[in-house]
Write a protein that holds these residues in place. Structure first.
Motif, PDB file in Angstrom:
ATOM      1  N   UNK A 123      48.304  48.831  43.699  1.00  0.00           N
ATOM      2  CA  UNK A 123      46.965  49.372  43.944  1.00  0.00           C
ATOM      3  C   UNK A 123      45.858  48.556  43.274  1.00  0.00           C
ATOM      4  N   UNK A 124      46.182  47.832  42.202  1.00  0.00           N
ATOM      5  CA  UNK A 124      45.139  47.118  41.467  1.00  0.00           C
ATOM      6  C   UNK A 124      44.330  46.140  42.333  1.00  0.00           C
ATOM      7  N   UNK A 125      44.951  45.376  43.249  1.00  0.00           N
ATOM      8  CA  UNK A 125      44.136  44.467  44.077  1.00  0.00           C
ATOM      9  C   UNK A 125      43.069  45.202  44.882  1.00  0.00           C
ATOM     10  N   UNK A 126      43.397  46.388  45.371  1.00  0.00           N
ATOM     11  CA  UNK A 126      42.421  47.152  46.155  1.00  0.00           C
ATOM     12  C   UNK A 126      41.331  47.730  45.261  1.00  0.00           C
ATOM     13  N   UNK A 127      41.726  48.213  44.077  1.00  0.00           N
ATOM     14  CA  UNK A 127      40.732  48.694  43.116  1.00  0.00           C
ATOM     15  C   UNK A 127      39.795  47.549  42.717  1.00  0.00           C
ATOM     16  N   UNK A 159      48.527  40.585  44.708  1.00  0.00           N
ATOM     17  CA  UNK A 159      47.325  39.778  44.949  1.00  0.00           C
ATOM     18  C   UNK A 159      47.543  38.633  45.930  1.00  0.00           C
ATOM     19  N   UNK A 160      48.770  38.479  46.426  1.00  0.00           N
ATOM     20  CA  UNK A 160      49.091  37.385  47.337  1.00  0.00           C
ATOM     21  C   UNK A 160      48.136  37.347  48.529  1.00  0.00           C
ATOM     22  N   UNK A 161      47.416  36.220  48.658  1.00  0.00           N
ATOM     23  CA  UNK A 161      46.498  35.965  49.773  1.00  0.00           C
ATOM     24  C   UNK A 161      45.399  37.023  49.929  1.00  0.00           C
ATOM     25  N   UNK A 162      45.080  37.742  48.844  1.00  0.00           N
ATOM     26  CA  UNK A 162      43.927  38.656  48.869  1.00  0.00           C
ATOM     27  C   UNK A 162      42.657  37.816  48.827  1.00  0.00           C
ATOM     28  N   UNK A 163      41.752  38.060  49.762  1.00  0.00           N
ATOM     29  CA  UNK A 163      40.503  37.296  49.829  1.00  0.00           C
ATOM     30  C   UNK A 163      39.734  37.384  48.524  1.00  0.00           C
ATOM     31  N   UNK A 164      39.181  36.252  48.102  1.00  0.00           N
ATOM     32  CA  UNK A 164      38.317  36.238  46.924  1.00  0.00           C
ATOM     33  C   UNK A 164      39.062  36.288  45.606  1.00  0.00           C
ATOM     34  N   UNK A 165      40.390  36.073  45.630  1.00  0.00           N
ATOM     35  CA  UNK A 165      41.194  36.139  44.394  1.00  0.00           C
ATOM     36  C   UNK A 165      42.125  34.946  44.266  1.00  0.00           C
ATOM     37  N   UNK A 166      42.302  34.494  43.049  1.00  0.00           N
ATOM     38  CA  UNK A 166      43.384  33.579  42.683  1.00  0.00           C
ATOM     39  C   UNK A 166      44.179  34.293  41.596  1.00  0.00           C
ATOM     40  N   UNK A 167      45.462  34.004  41.496  1.00  0.00           N
ATOM     41  CA  UNK A 167      46.253  34.612  40.425  1.00  0.00           C
ATOM     42  C   UNK A 167      47.100  33.549  39.740  1.00  0.00           C
ATOM     43  N   UNK A 168      47.046  33.579  38.404  1.00  0.00           N
ATOM     44  CA  UNK A 168      47.793  32.632  37.576  1.00  0.00           C
ATOM     45  C   UNK A 168      48.675  33.424  36.612  1.00  0.00           C
ATOM     46  N   UNK A 169      49.965  33.124  36.622  1.00  0.00           N
ATOM     47  CA  UNK A 169      50.928  33.846  35.791  1.00  0.00           C
ATOM     48  C   UNK A 169      51.625  32.877  34.837  1.00  0.00           C
TER      49      UNK A 169
END
Length: 498
Positions: A123-127, A159-169
């Protein structure tokens, strides 16, 4: 603060920020003074548990989360909830409770990555998306997170391919299970980045916090159109969804007749970064009739010692165990509990500075008295293995190594009390994620190959292998970056700016 129709605002545990809206707290992740966001007052449950028991998981999530996320409209919040808790989960219940022997197991591993982190990271990507829009944020959000095994994959999946986001782990090179590492290295998505660090989880977490506290570096990223945020449990957008499943579990047990109305229910929670058990504490603070909160640690028993002595001391050997998500010596979410216990931001700030400078701190007697809801215990490696073996032998139910630790501590508590109170054992991962460890505990042959181990466990257990396991097995390795702790910031720059 009343929860009826009023605006919930957040403040930093260290006093540097106040009156922050829920959506802005989600976007920021960490307060500007390095503290964590907490609600200025704990809301109370608005309806009876009987009423809540009639709701689906999605509708209950709305009823609980609306009390914390008061600047979200009903349409916005339901969009987030319904987008998260759908057929990505392998059961319509989302978080089923099963009774085996004398324990109730809350199964939180039916999401895409087979671990409890899916409950919040779905749910966090949508929030985050709604929060950015609300706060008119134009920059691309960079989710920067450290993982001890499960958070990283669940965050990337979310967060995979969510517009406007990059994710680094960042994950510890030799500090996760072979399956967990394969999950992360095979992660799809043009916006996903993974790096193994030459250190342990605490090194990774400290490195991420250091980047967040480097204001000059953040300004540099802003100039390039990037804004940092977090998917770790330090983000209030992670904590709030976790409260829901405790209310859901209690209501399901009451509706089925396993609990009488208002009957006390203990909860034993395998604990690393302290977010999952803190959610139980919040649920209890809202009015849910939870009894003792059993904080279950493995051999890295820094929390056990803290609750028993009032002294938090990370200056100790770090143990690599078969329950890697609990291999943590700096439990970040404990800072929120310290704030709730003392409601004193200055004191909280002082303790955190002592932890940074000396690696230890002692809380006051007054704060110790406020921690009476908790019982702390730990399970040694041999005890965890025995618990897996014994539970399977007696009930046919298979525990993963983290859940086994929670079961060990629940048994310790029952022995000390001389009685067995009703207890919810929080099951945080599918046994298939740790098939080789489980097979060894069950005294079965252990194949060298992790996927052969999974097939061997299926033959024994007769539970179908979850579909995401096949996807990991067949997935192409896409991520191979390895870096030192000192080079984490440079690695972020490489991923974003090169």
């Amino acid at each position: 603060m009343s929860s009826k129709g009023e605006n919930m605002v957040y403040q930093s545990t260290r006093g540097g920020e106040e009156n922050v809206s829920p959506s802005l707290a989600i976007v920021q992740g960490l307060a500007k003074d390095g503290g964590l966001f907490v609600p200025q007052e704990m809301p109370k449950l608005e309806k009876s548990l009987e009423d809540y028991a009639e709701l689906s998981y999605q509708d209950l999530a709305y009823e609980i989360m609306k009390l914390y996320l008061t600047d979200f409209t009903e349409e916005e919040l339901r969009y987030c909830i319904n987008s998260a808790y759908d057929d990505k989960f392998s059961t319509k219940e989302i978080a089923p409770v099963v009774k085996k022997g004398d324990s109730y197991y809350l199964e939180l591993f039916h999401g895409r990555t087979l671990a409890f982190k899916d409950m919040a990271l779905s749910i966090l990507p949508y929030l985050m998306k709604v929060s950015c829009k609300k706060n008119q944020i134009q920059e691309k959000i960079v989710i920067l997170t450290a993982t001890s095994g499960d958070t990283g994959k669940a965050a990337m999946e979310g967060f995979c391919d969510v517009d406007g986001c990059e994710i680094i782990v960042f994950y510890p090179k030799d500090g996760v299970s072979p399956f967990q590492e394969r999950q992360m290295r095979a992660q799809k998505g043009e916006n996903t980045h993974v790096a193994a660090i030459l250190g342990n989880f605490d090194d990774a977490q400290s490195g991420v916090k250091k980047i967040f506290s480097d204001k000059a570096y953040q300004e540099k990223l802003l100039e390039k159109g990037y804004r940092l945020s977090s998917a770790n449990s330090i983000n209030i957008g992670r904590l709030v969804p976790q409260i829901v499943y405790y209310v859901y579990a209690y209501c399901r047990l009451q509706k089925s007749g396993e609990l009488k109305a208002g009957e006390s229910l203990n909860a034993s929670v395998p604990t690393g970064n302290f977010g999952n058990i803190l959610a139980a504490y919040c649920a209890k603070g809202m009015g849910l009739p939870l009894g003792k909160l059993l904080c279950a640690s493995n051999d890295n028993k820094v929390l056990t010692d803290f609750f028993r002595t009032g002294i938090y001391d990370k200056n100790r050997p770090f143990h690599v165990t078969t329950s890697p998500s609990m291999d943590i010596l700096i439990s970040s979410n404990l800072e929120r509990l310290l704030y709730f216990a003392g409601e004193n931001a200055e004191e909280c700030k002082k303790l955190m500075e002592e932890l940074k400078d000396k690696g230890k701190y002692r809380i006051s007697e007054a704060m110790e008295k406020e921690l009476k809801d908790f019982y702390s215990g730990y399970g040694k490696e041999a005890e965890g293995s025995h618990s897996i073996f014994q539970t399977y032998k007696e009930t046919g139910y298979v525990l993963d190594p983290h859940t086994a630790v929670a079961k060990v501590v629940a048994d310790h508590y029952a022995y000390e009390q001389g009685r067995r109170d009703k207890c919810l054992v929080v099951s945080t991962a599918s046994p298939y994620k740790f098939s080789q460890t489980v097979l060894k505990a069950l005294k079965e042959p252990v194949p060298q190959d992790v996927f052969e181990g999974i097939e061997a466990l299926e033959k024994l257990w007769k539970e179908p292998i979850p579909a995401p396991v096949k996807e990991v097995e067949e997935g192409e390795i896409r991520h191979s970056t390895v870096c030192s702790v000192e080079d984490m910031e440079a690695t972020v720059s490489h991923f974003l700016l090169s």
